[in-house]
Write an enzyme that holds these catalytic residues in place. Sequence first.
Site, PDB file in Angstrom:
ATOM      1  N   THR A 198       0.855  -1.170   0.000  1.00 46.75           N
ATOM      2  CA  THR A 198       0.000   0.000   0.000  1.00 46.75           C
ATOM      3  C   THR A 198       0.891   1.218   0.000  1.00 46.75           C
ATOM      4  OG1 THR A 198      -1.726  -1.039   1.315  1.00 46.75           O
ATOM      5  CG2 THR A 198      -1.723   1.338   1.261  1.00 46.75           C
ATOM      6  N   LYS A 210      -8.048   1.698  -2.063  1.00 45.67           N
ATOM      7  CA  LYS A 210      -7.651   1.997  -0.686  1.00 45.67           C
ATOM      8  C   LYS A 210      -7.897   3.448  -0.306  1.00 45.67           C
ATOM      9  CE  LYS A 210      -4.022  -1.190  -1.732  1.00 45.67           C
ATOM     10  NZ  LYS A 210      -2.600  -1.247  -2.011  1.00 45.67           N
ATOM     11  N   GLY A 246      -7.704   7.489   3.208  1.00 45.18           N
ATOM     12  CA  GLY A 246      -6.867   6.467   2.596  1.00 45.18           C
ATOM     13  C   GLY A 246      -6.321   5.594   3.698  1.00 45.18           C
ATOM     14  N   SER A 284       3.778   0.901   2.566  1.00 42.70           N
ATOM     15  CA  SER A 284       5.053   0.316   2.134  1.00 42.70           C
ATOM     16  C   SER A 284       5.914   1.286   1.335  1.00 42.70           C
ATOM     17  CB  SER A 284       4.806  -0.927   1.286  1.00 42.70           C
ATOM     18  OG  SER A 284       4.079  -1.886   2.004  1.00 42.70           O
TER      19      SER A 284
END
Length: 189
Positions: free
Chosen positions: A16, A48, A62, A141
């Site tokens: 993500t 997302k 988000g 990430s």
Amino acid sequence: MASGSPPDAFPGWHGTTILAVRKGGRVVVAGDGQVSLGQTVIKATARKVRRLEPGGHPVVAGFAGSTADAFALLERLEQKLEASPGQLGRAAVELAKDWRTDRILQKLEAMLIVTDGRDLLVVTGAGDVLEPEGGVAAIGSGGQYALAAARALMDTDLEAEAIARRAMAIAAEICVYTNTHLTVETLPG
């Protein structure tokens, strides 16, 4: 996985990048679509970034982390916003307090970026409600890559959405857990 396994029982879950950019009277939240398990892309088109409209007051959120956990948090955030219409800061603080003190919520593994156009906040399970400096926030990430790219682009003539899209593209070039399938939501800021 056996019932009652610890939340880190899936340490291979990655994927993500969520980025928010405030510039020129706009706030843009962009999220990539990749969900990975280890070295395998499970889904490339996950959504997302969500628009919520409790009480007619638009909020964009988000999320990074476990999808089920994030949806539980978004539902709780909507309840807090309904209790405090038009007061995102207050709702976020109430959510963070619940998240930190509730025995069930404490186990949730996710982070949120939320904005109503006026406030731009990062909310964590550690009880943090942070307003980022410089009009840029990122989680997930590839969040640090997107954050660095967006900050570098803030001094250019690019508008908020163009900055968000370019920064997300840069993050996708660097982070193997980030792709270029974006969901982008914009609010007046």
